[in-house]
Design an enzyme around this catalytic site. Structure first.
Site, short mmCIF file in Angstrom:
data_model
loop_
_atom_site.label_atom_id
_atom_site.label_comp_id
_atom_site.label_asym_id
_atom_site.label_seq_id
_atom_site.Cartn_x
_atom_site.Cartn_y
_atom_site.Cartn_z
N ASN A 110 0.86 -1.19 0.00
CA ASN A 110 0.00 0.00 0.00
C ASN A 110 0.90 1.25 0.00
OD1 ASN A 110 -1.44 2.25 1.04
ND2 ASN A 110 -3.08 0.88 1.67
N ASP A 114 -0.07 4.45 -0.18
CA ASP A 114 -0.78 5.69 0.17
C ASP A 114 0.11 6.72 0.85
OD1 ASP A 114 -3.10 4.50 -0.68
OD2 ASP A 114 -3.89 4.12 1.32
N HIS A 115 0.97 6.23 1.76
CA HIS A 115 1.68 7.20 2.59
C HIS A 115 2.89 7.82 1.92
CE1 HIS A 115 -1.31 6.78 5.50
NE2 HIS A 115 -1.11 5.48 5.64
N ARG A 133 3.58 18.89 1.13
CA ARG A 133 4.16 20.10 0.56
C ARG A 133 3.46 20.53 -0.73
NH1 ARG A 133 9.18 22.07 2.60
NH2 ARG A 133 8.78 21.96 4.82
N HIS A 187 -5.54 3.59 -1.80
CA HIS A 187 -6.88 3.96 -1.31
C HIS A 187 -7.18 5.38 -1.75
CE1 HIS A 187 -9.63 4.24 2.54
NE2 HIS A 187 -10.29 4.49 1.41
N ARG A 201 -9.30 8.10 -1.15
CA ARG A 201 -10.28 8.49 -0.14
C ARG A 201 -11.12 9.64 -0.65
NH1 ARG A 201 -8.67 6.35 5.22
NH2 ARG A 201 -10.51 7.40 5.98
N ARG A 214 -6.84 12.67 0.70
CA ARG A 214 -5.75 13.11 1.58
C ARG A 214 -4.41 12.49 1.18
NH1 ARG A 214 -7.30 9.85 7.06
NH2 ARG A 214 -9.31 10.82 6.69
N HIS A 215 -4.42 11.35 0.48
CA HIS A 215 -3.13 10.83 -0.01
C HIS A 215 -3.19 10.58 -1.52
CE1 HIS A 215 -5.24 7.22 1.36
NE2 HIS A 215 -4.95 7.44 2.62
N GLU A 255 -8.52 0.42 -3.11
CA GLU A 255 -9.39 0.44 -1.93
C GLU A 255 -10.36 1.59 -2.09
OE1 GLU A 255 -7.03 0.76 1.55
OE2 GLU A 255 -6.05 -1.15 1.22
N THR A 284 -7.18 6.40 9.97
CA THR A 284 -6.97 5.33 9.01
C THR A 284 -8.24 4.50 9.01
OG1 THR A 284 -5.56 3.41 8.47
CG2 THR A 284 -5.82 3.95 10.80
N THR A 285 -8.26 3.40 8.24
CA THR A 285 -9.47 2.59 8.20
C THR A 285 -9.56 1.80 9.49
OG1 THR A 285 -9.11 2.45 5.84
CG2 THR A 285 -10.79 1.01 6.75
N GLU A 296 -10.88 -9.44 2.75
CA GLU A 296 -9.63 -9.08 3.42
C GLU A 296 -9.93 -8.96 4.91
OE1 GLU A 296 -6.99 -6.28 1.59
OE2 GLU A 296 -6.23 -5.62 3.54
N HIS A 299 -3.59 -4.66 7.68
CA HIS A 299 -3.72 -3.51 8.58
C HIS A 299 -2.84 -3.68 9.80
CE1 HIS A 299 -5.66 0.33 9.44
NE2 HIS A 299 -5.34 0.04 10.67
N GLY A 300 -1.92 -2.75 9.97
CA GLY A 300 -1.08 -2.73 11.16
C GLY A 300 0.01 -3.79 11.19
N GLY A 338 1.15 -1.38 4.33
CA GLY A 338 1.52 -0.06 3.86
C GLY A 338 2.32 0.77 4.81
N1 PXP Z 1 -5.75 -3.24 3.83
C1 PXP Z 1 -6.71 -2.31 3.84
C2 PXP Z 1 -8.06 -2.67 3.32
C3 PXP Z 1 -6.45 -1.00 4.29
O1 PXP Z 1 -7.41 -0.07 4.30
C4 PXP Z 1 -5.14 -0.68 4.69
C5 PXP Z 1 -4.80 0.71 5.12
O2 PXP Z 1 -5.53 1.09 6.19
C6 PXP Z 1 -4.17 -1.69 4.66
C7 PXP Z 1 -4.51 -2.96 4.23
C8 PXP Z 1 -2.75 -1.42 5.08
O3 PXP Z 1 -2.68 -1.13 6.44
P1 PXP Z 1 -1.34 -0.55 7.01
O4 PXP Z 1 -1.09 0.74 6.34
O5 PXP Z 1 -1.61 -0.43 8.47
O6 PXP Z 1 -0.25 -1.57 6.70
#
Ligand code: PXP
Length: 243
Positions: free
Chosen positions: A11, A13-14, A22, A47, A49, A53-54, A74, A104-105, A155, A194-195, A216
């Site tokens: 992922n 996104d970040h 910036r 994702h 959103r 935001r990203h 996503e 976050t989600t 998922e 996630h996490g 991510g």
């Molecule tokens: N899977 C889904 C569906 C997510 O929305 C996210 C981000 O929140 C992730 C995986 C990745 O999670 P993380 O950034 O905590 O690794």
């Protein structure tokens, strides 16, 4: 069916979060996608959103054009996102709950209570050849709801596992393992995410029915210190070693 290799969806996104801080073009999530493709990632997850935001709209086409890796989009279950998904036709669309004020989600999709809202969206995505995934808590009733919605993939939200401490960690891990088995038994391909971090990924990666992990924040965070290639490569090694 037990998948032989566990896929790693990265992922990105970040990378876009830092870019947007910036308002310019650097760092470009497209470059991140290219690095992921070059060092053993199996897919790109992004994702879009509601508040952008990203990831931004134009990132999607640029990511798709820049790599051959499958894109997992996503998205919230809204008409706006459905229309964007149908236009871009990513390999997969993972439907996630979305609240504007969340960082976050934070939780899984309520596939049980939201059945009527989700059903037309799932079927329109599926009709367009997009592989639909539902981001759900590891609960039997959510798997049953995914089955009723004919989602080919779920998922499993690993946030509770990732944040659990002490004995609760084993309880959350068992929930994930049991729900991966239940999904697979019903013909739904289970993914998880996630996490996840270097420290907690092995036990999840060892769940035999899981086909894919989406990771991510930790990978991008580690990339600040060691580079994205090194963080993705290390995660890949830990996942492979756990299988
Ligand atoms: N899977 C889904 C569906 C997510 O929305 C996210 C981000 O929140 C992730 C995986 C990745 O999670 P993380 O950034 O905590 O690794």
């Amino acid at each position: 069916m037990i998948p032989s290799q566990l896929r790693l969806g990265v992922n990105i996104d970040h990378v876009a979060t830092i870019r947007n801080a910036r308002g310019g073009e650097h760092p470009d999530p497209v470059r991140a996608a290219q690095i992921v493709a070059a060092c053993g990632g199996d897919g790109i997850t992004a994702h879009l959103r509601e508040d952008r935001r990203h990831i931004r709209d134009d990132d999607l086409a640029r990511i798709q054009a820049a790599t051959d890796l499958p894109l997992n989009l996503e998205m919230a279950a809204t008409e706006e996102m459905l229309e964007i998904a149908l236009r871009h036709r990513p390999h997969a669309a993972c439907i996630v709950p979305e609240r504007r004020e969340e960082r976050t989600t934070e939780g899984g999709l309520d596939a049980v209570g939201q059945h009527n809202r989700l059903a037309p969206i799932v079927s329109r995505l599926a009709d367009a050849g997009i592989r639909v995934s539902l981001f759900i808590a590891p609960e039997p009733r959510q798997i049953e709801a995914a089955l009723r919605l004919r989602a080919p993939v779920v998922e499993l939200h690993t946030g509770e596992y990732a944040h659990a401490e002490g004995e609760q960690r084993a309880v959350e891990l068992k929930r994930l393992a049991d729900m991966a088995a239940l999904a697979a038994k019903n013909g739904i391909e289970p993914h998880a995410g996630h996490g996840l971090t270097y420290d907690n990924v092995a036990a999840v990666a060892a769940i035999p029915q899981l086909a894919e992990l989406n990771i991510g924040h930790y990978l991008v965070g580690e990339a600040i210190f060691v580079g994205l290639e090194a963080s993705v490569t290390r995660m890949r090694e830990l996942m492979d070693a756990a299988r």
